[in-house]
Design an enzyme around this catalytic site. Structure first.
Site, PDB file in Angstrom:
ATOM      1  N   HIS A 159       0.846  -1.192   0.000  1.00 54.98           N
ATOM      2  CA  HIS A 159       0.000   0.000   0.000  1.00 54.98           C
ATOM      3  C   HIS A 159       0.879   1.239   0.000  1.00 54.98           C
ATOM      4  CE1 HIS A 159      -3.680   2.125   0.204  1.00 54.98           C
ATOM      5  NE2 HIS A 159      -3.519   2.591   1.423  1.00 54.98           N
ATOM      6  N   HIS A 171      -4.004   8.764   0.674  1.00 47.02           N
ATOM      7  CA  HIS A 171      -3.839   7.486  -0.023  1.00 47.02           C
ATOM      8  C   HIS A 171      -5.142   7.081  -0.693  1.00 47.02           C
ATOM      9  CE1 HIS A 171      -5.550   4.956   3.469  1.00 47.02           C
ATOM     10  NE2 HIS A 171      -5.557   6.208   3.894  1.00 47.02           N
ATOM     11  N   CYS A 174      -3.583   2.438  -5.778  1.00 48.41           N
ATOM     12  CA  CYS A 174      -2.849   3.385  -4.927  1.00 48.41           C
ATOM     13  C   CYS A 174      -1.462   3.699  -5.467  1.00 48.41           C
ATOM     14  CB  CYS A 174      -2.748   2.841  -3.498  1.00 48.41           C
ATOM     15  SG  CYS A 174      -1.836   1.287  -3.362  1.00 48.41           S
TER      16      CYS A 174
END
Length: 205
Positions: free
Chosen positions: A62, A74, A163
């Site tokens: 992530h 994010h 992301c």
């Protein structure tokens, strides 16, 4: 064939997240870790505005952009922005249900969370992607402003808008995903009937 590959990758992500979320303990305050230690000076900040933060996990990675004051922007799968305009509800911590429904419905949210909520107890890599992309990073303030301008609900795609695409656009000026590149190279090698070496990288979310 590509549709089938995308379907399998999305299901793999779902299975991986369900398995990991069942094993992760409740997050304790201050549980985020960083590979760069705080300097000894009192009040020194761990990260700088515009830094790219990366959280490696077992089967996926992530990414986020640090905005300052313990805030990280994010992109995360989230179905709620498609169902309500209530900013207070949307800003609540994204639950597993919201995340999984976001993947299935191809909905996501570019949001701001604390460093602790972003990391969820995992260690944080700092600007690790700088050495993996061709373009150098943009000025830190421009990176942060790009991240802030994109806040809100967006379409989600594991291969085309995840992301990693978000942070690379903000920091380097061009959206890309090293995982997508890896899949493309693998497909090209399979079509040509020859083995193609690929750079191993966890799947981004």
């Amino acid at each position: 064939m590509l549709d089938t590959l995308i379907f399998l990758l999305e299901r793999l992500f779902l299975l991986a997240h369900v398995k990991l979320s069942s094993l992760l303990p409740p997050q304790a305050e201050g549980s985020a870790r960083c590979e760069r230690e705080d300097p000894p000076a009192a009040g020194a900040q761990r990260f700088q505005r515009g830094d790219l933060l990366e959280v490696p996990r077992t089967l996926f990675t992530h990414f986020g952009i640090y905005l300052g004051e313990n805030r990280v922007a994010h992109l995360i799968p989230d179905v709620l922005p498609a169902l309500t305009a209530d900013a207070r509800q949307i800003q609540e911590m994204v639950t597993n249900t919201r995340l999984l429904l976001g993947v299935l419905s191809k909905r996501a949210s570019v949001r701001v969370d604390s460093v602790e909520d972003f990391a969820y107890g995992a260690r944080i890599l700092l600007n690790a992607m700088d050495g993996a992309v061709r373009r150098g990073p943009l000025p830190a303030e421009e990176v942060a402003r790009r991240a802030e301008r994109l806040l809100g609900g967006v379409r989600y795609s594991l291969l085309w808008n995840n992301c990693e695409h978000y942070v690379t656009f903000c920091r380097y000026g061009s959206a890309q995903s090293l995982q997508t590149d890896q899949v493309s190279r693998a497909r090209t090698g399979a079509a040509g009937g020859r083995e193609v070496g690929t750079r191993t990288r966890n799947t981004p979310i």
